[in-house]
Motif scaffolding. Structure first.
Motif, PDB file in Angstrom:
ATOM      1  N   SER A 146       0.788  -1.374  -0.094  1.00 29.54           N
ATOM      2  CA  SER A 146       0.153  -0.025   0.064  1.00 29.54           C
ATOM      3  C   SER A 146       0.980   1.193  -0.113  1.00 29.54           C
ATOM      4  O   SER A 146       0.620   2.211  -0.634  1.00 29.54           O
ATOM      5  CB  SER A 146      -0.835  -0.110   1.168  1.00 29.54           C
ATOM      6  N   SER A 147       1.875   1.142   0.797  1.00 26.17           N
ATOM      7  CA  SER A 147       2.932   2.286   0.989  1.00 26.17           C
ATOM      8  C   SER A 147       3.418   2.786  -0.529  1.00 26.17           C
ATOM      9  O   SER A 147       3.864   3.939  -0.907  1.00 26.17           O
ATOM     10  CB  SER A 147       3.740   2.455   2.004  1.00 26.17           C
ATOM     11  N   ALA A 148       4.004   1.633  -0.986  1.00 30.05           N
ATOM     12  CA  ALA A 148       4.805   1.581  -2.377  1.00 30.05           C
ATOM     13  C   ALA A 148       3.904   2.195  -3.412  1.00 30.05           C
ATOM     14  O   ALA A 148       4.289   3.134  -4.073  1.00 30.05           O
ATOM     15  CB  ALA A 148       5.577   0.390  -2.872  1.00 30.05           C
ATOM     16  N   LEU A 149       2.476   1.548  -3.392  1.00 26.03           N
ATOM     17  CA  LEU A 149       1.804   2.171  -4.654  1.00 26.03           C
ATOM     18  C   LEU A 149       1.410   3.602  -4.432  1.00 26.03           C
ATOM     19  O   LEU A 149       1.348   4.089  -5.250  1.00 26.03           O
ATOM     20  CB  LEU A 149       0.458   1.308  -4.276  1.00 26.03           C
ATOM     21  N   GLU A 150       1.250   3.983  -3.304  1.00 25.65           N
ATOM     22  CA  GLU A 150       0.902   5.211  -3.071  1.00 25.65           C
ATOM     23  C   GLU A 150       1.914   6.224  -3.373  1.00 25.65           C
ATOM     24  O   GLU A 150       1.954   7.245  -3.974  1.00 25.65           O
ATOM     25  CB  GLU A 150       0.672   5.741  -1.284  1.00 25.65           C
ATOM     26  N   LEU A 151       3.225   5.776  -3.192  1.00 23.42           N
ATOM     27  CA  LEU A 151       4.450   6.840  -3.532  1.00 23.42           C
ATOM     28  C   LEU A 151       4.510   6.686  -5.079  1.00 23.42           C
ATOM     29  O   LEU A 151       5.070   7.767  -5.515  1.00 23.42           O
ATOM     30  CB  LEU A 151       5.698   6.070  -2.757  1.00 23.42           C
ATOM     31  N   ILE A 152       4.294   5.340  -5.742  1.00 22.83           N
ATOM     32  CA  ILE A 152       4.625   5.266  -6.919  1.00 22.83           C
ATOM     33  C   ILE A 152       3.595   6.105  -7.765  1.00 22.83           C
ATOM     34  O   ILE A 152       3.787   6.840  -8.659  1.00 22.83           O
ATOM     35  CB  ILE A 152       4.429   3.787  -7.608  1.00 22.83           C
TER      36      ILE A 152
ATOM     37  N   ASP B 170     -12.225   0.254 -25.354  1.00 28.52           N
ATOM     38  CA  ASP B 170     -12.923   1.673 -24.438  1.00 28.52           C
ATOM     39  C   ASP B 170     -12.813   1.198 -23.068  1.00 28.52           C
ATOM     40  O   ASP B 170     -12.072   2.218 -22.372  1.00 28.52           O
ATOM     41  CB  ASP B 170     -14.224   1.688 -24.981  1.00 28.52           C
ATOM     42  N   GLY B 171     -12.968  -0.009 -22.671  1.00 31.70           N
ATOM     43  CA  GLY B 171     -12.761  -0.227 -21.099  1.00 31.70           C
ATOM     44  C   GLY B 171     -11.264  -0.061 -20.482  1.00 31.70           C
ATOM     45  O   GLY B 171     -11.018   0.250 -19.735  1.00 31.70           O
ATOM     46  N   LEU B 172     -10.511  -0.754 -21.552  1.00 36.60           N
ATOM     47  CA  LEU B 172      -9.135  -0.810 -21.174  1.00 36.60           C
ATOM     48  C   LEU B 172      -8.538   0.650 -21.146  1.00 36.60           C
ATOM     49  O   LEU B 172      -7.740   0.945 -20.195  1.00 36.60           O
ATOM     50  CB  LEU B 172      -8.286  -1.733 -21.900  1.00 36.60           C
ATOM     51  N   PHE B 173      -8.970   1.552 -22.150  1.00 45.66           N
ATOM     52  CA  PHE B 173      -8.435   2.763 -22.227  1.00 45.66           C
ATOM     53  C   PHE B 173      -9.013   3.691 -20.910  1.00 45.66           C
ATOM     54  O   PHE B 173      -8.391   4.163 -20.267  1.00 45.66           O
ATOM     55  CB  PHE B 173      -8.950   3.238 -23.416  1.00 45.66           C
ATOM     56  N   ARG B 174     -10.407   3.501 -20.503  1.00 47.13           N
ATOM     57  CA  ARG B 174     -10.642   4.186 -19.387  1.00 47.13           C
ATOM     58  C   ARG B 174      -9.927   3.580 -18.119  1.00 47.13           C
ATOM     59  O   ARG B 174      -9.580   4.598 -17.234  1.00 47.13           O
ATOM     60  CB  ARG B 174     -12.145   3.693 -19.259  1.00 47.13           C
ATOM     61  N   ARG B 175      -9.716   2.609 -18.009  1.00 43.03           N
ATOM     62  CA  ARG B 175      -8.967   1.865 -16.808  1.00 43.03           C
ATOM     63  C   ARG B 175      -7.494   2.587 -16.740  1.00 43.03           C
ATOM     64  O   ARG B 175      -7.137   2.958 -15.739  1.00 43.03           O
ATOM     65  CB  ARG B 175      -8.682   0.499 -16.877  1.00 43.03           C
ATOM     66  N   LEU B 176      -7.126   2.656 -18.152  1.00 38.99           N
ATOM     67  CA  LEU B 176      -5.632   3.197 -18.096  1.00 38.99           C
ATOM     68  C   LEU B 176      -5.346   4.622 -17.586  1.00 38.99           C
ATOM     69  O   LEU B 176      -4.727   5.233 -17.059  1.00 38.99           O
ATOM     70  CB  LEU B 176      -4.956   2.848 -19.282  1.00 38.99           C
ATOM     71  N   ILE B 177      -6.309   5.342 -18.457  1.00 40.43           N
ATOM     72  CA  ILE B 177      -6.312   6.762 -18.328  1.00 40.43           C
ATOM     73  C   ILE B 177      -7.069   7.403 -17.046  1.00 40.43           C
ATOM     74  O   ILE B 177      -6.620   8.427 -16.495  1.00 40.43           O
ATOM     75  CB  ILE B 177      -6.758   7.498 -19.470  1.00 40.43           C
ATOM     76  N   GLU B 178      -7.975   7.086 -16.746  1.00 36.19           N
ATOM     77  CA  GLU B 178      -8.867   7.384 -15.505  1.00 36.19           C
ATOM     78  C   GLU B 178      -8.532   6.958 -14.221  1.00 36.19           C
ATOM     79  O   GLU B 178      -8.966   7.577 -13.165  1.00 36.19           O
ATOM     80  CB  GLU B 178     -10.403   7.259 -16.042  1.00 36.19           C
ATOM     81  N   ASP B 179      -7.723   6.063 -14.198  1.00 34.39           N
ATOM     82  CA  ASP B 179      -7.504   5.278 -12.882  1.00 34.39           C
ATOM     83  C   ASP B 179      -5.880   5.722 -12.574  1.00 34.39           C
ATOM     84  O   ASP B 179      -5.100   4.715 -13.182  1.00 34.39           O
ATOM     85  CB  ASP B 179      -7.778   3.747 -12.825  1.00 34.39           C
ATOM     86  N   PRO B 180      -5.731   6.499 -11.970  1.00 34.43           N
ATOM     87  CA  PRO B 180      -4.363   6.673 -11.530  1.00 34.43           C
ATOM     88  C   PRO B 180      -3.361   5.585 -11.148  1.00 34.43           C
ATOM     89  O   PRO B 180      -2.259   5.476 -11.627  1.00 34.43           O
ATOM     90  CB  PRO B 180      -4.054   7.641 -10.358  1.00 34.43           C
ATOM     91  N   THR B 181      -3.777   4.606 -10.592  1.00 35.65           N
ATOM     92  CA  THR B 181      -3.351   3.432  -9.885  1.00 35.65           C
ATOM     93  C   THR B 181      -2.819   2.519 -11.197  1.00 35.65           C
ATOM     94  O   THR B 181      -1.556   2.154 -11.397  1.00 35.65           O
ATOM     95  CB  THR B 181      -4.232   2.387  -9.068  1.00 35.65           C
ATOM     96  N   THR B 182      -3.897   2.104 -12.252  1.00 30.81           N
ATOM     97  CA  THR B 182      -3.391   1.523 -13.394  1.00 30.81           C
ATOM     98  C   THR B 182      -2.434   2.275 -14.063  1.00 30.81           C
ATOM     99  O   THR B 182      -1.495   1.596 -14.704  1.00 30.81           O
ATOM    100  CB  THR B 182      -4.455   1.337 -14.304  1.00 30.81           C
TER     101      THR B 182
END
Length: 213
Positions: free
Chosen positions: A31-37, A109-121
């Motif tokens: 969780s800590s690593a993901l937040e920093l990344i 479309d779905g993968l694009f939204r996941r990639l662009i709209e989700d900062p984690t992905t």
């Protein structure tokens, strides 16, 4: 064992947590690593910073992970598992060629939204480009996705040989992955335009060509 398989074994966690306290620490590290990344990108983040953020010693961190790519690989594995389930659920409902064509465009479309709209992905996608071993892991994920597509093609297009379905599935998945990689390096309107062009100029024509007798 292939060179890729050997290298992938180097980026696994050193140990799987069993006790509740170890599992909690393991998850806190991730969780800590993901937040920093997500906040700064993978390259500037150090193991020492991850340890400090997770409130553990650097020695404790190395008990779980040999290096930063091992942490990134574990995070990517979880993200990719979600993506695999998403693709599988979408293709499981496909029973006709027309439905498959629609599903492929929906997938883009779905993968694009996941990639662009989700900062984690997006952060993990970019992080996976930072190490050849992580790229090899990404290749394995592409192969698994292509196997799902091939299975669907065999079900809806029995006139096609297994070799034809396998090759086209690989081409389709690799093309879509490359379009998404390009989108991940762009932003806003440019990224969206790239996915639209991928669908209109590459995916749709290739679908028509593959299923045309």
């Amino acid at each position: 064992m292939s060179e890729a398989s050997s290298s992938l074994s180097d980026i696994q966690p050193r140990k799987a947590p069993v006790q509740a306290r170890s599992r909690e620490r393991f998850e806190r590290i991730l969780s800590s690593a993901l937040e920093l990344i997500v906040e700064r990108g993978a390259d500037p983040v150090s193991m020492r910073e991850i340890a400090a953020s997770a409130d553990i010693s650097i020695a404790s961190l190395y008990q779980y992970f040999p290096d930063k790519p091992a942490i990134i690989a574990t995070l990517c594995e979880r993200c990719n598992a979600d993506t695999f389930e998403y693709i599988q659920a979408l293709l499981d409902n496909v029973g006709t060629i027309a439905a498959f064509k629609t599903a492929v465009l929906q997938l883009a479309d779905g993968l694009f939204r996941r990639l662009i709209e989700d900062p984690t992905t997006l952060a993990l996608w970019r992080a996976s480009q930072s190490d050849p071993r992580l790229q090899a892991s990404e290749d394995e994920d592409e192969a698994a996705h292509a196997a799902l597509v091939c299975q669907t093609l065999r079900r809806i297009a029995p006139s096609k040989t297994e070799a034809e379905c396998k090759l086209y599935a690989q081409i389709l998945v690799h093309t879509l992955a490359n379009c998404l990689r390009l989108a991940s390096r762009q932003s806003g309107k440019d990224a969206f335009s790239g996915v639209l062009m991928c669908k209109a100029l590459i995916l749709e024509p290739s679908l028509e060509a593959f299923f045309t007798p």
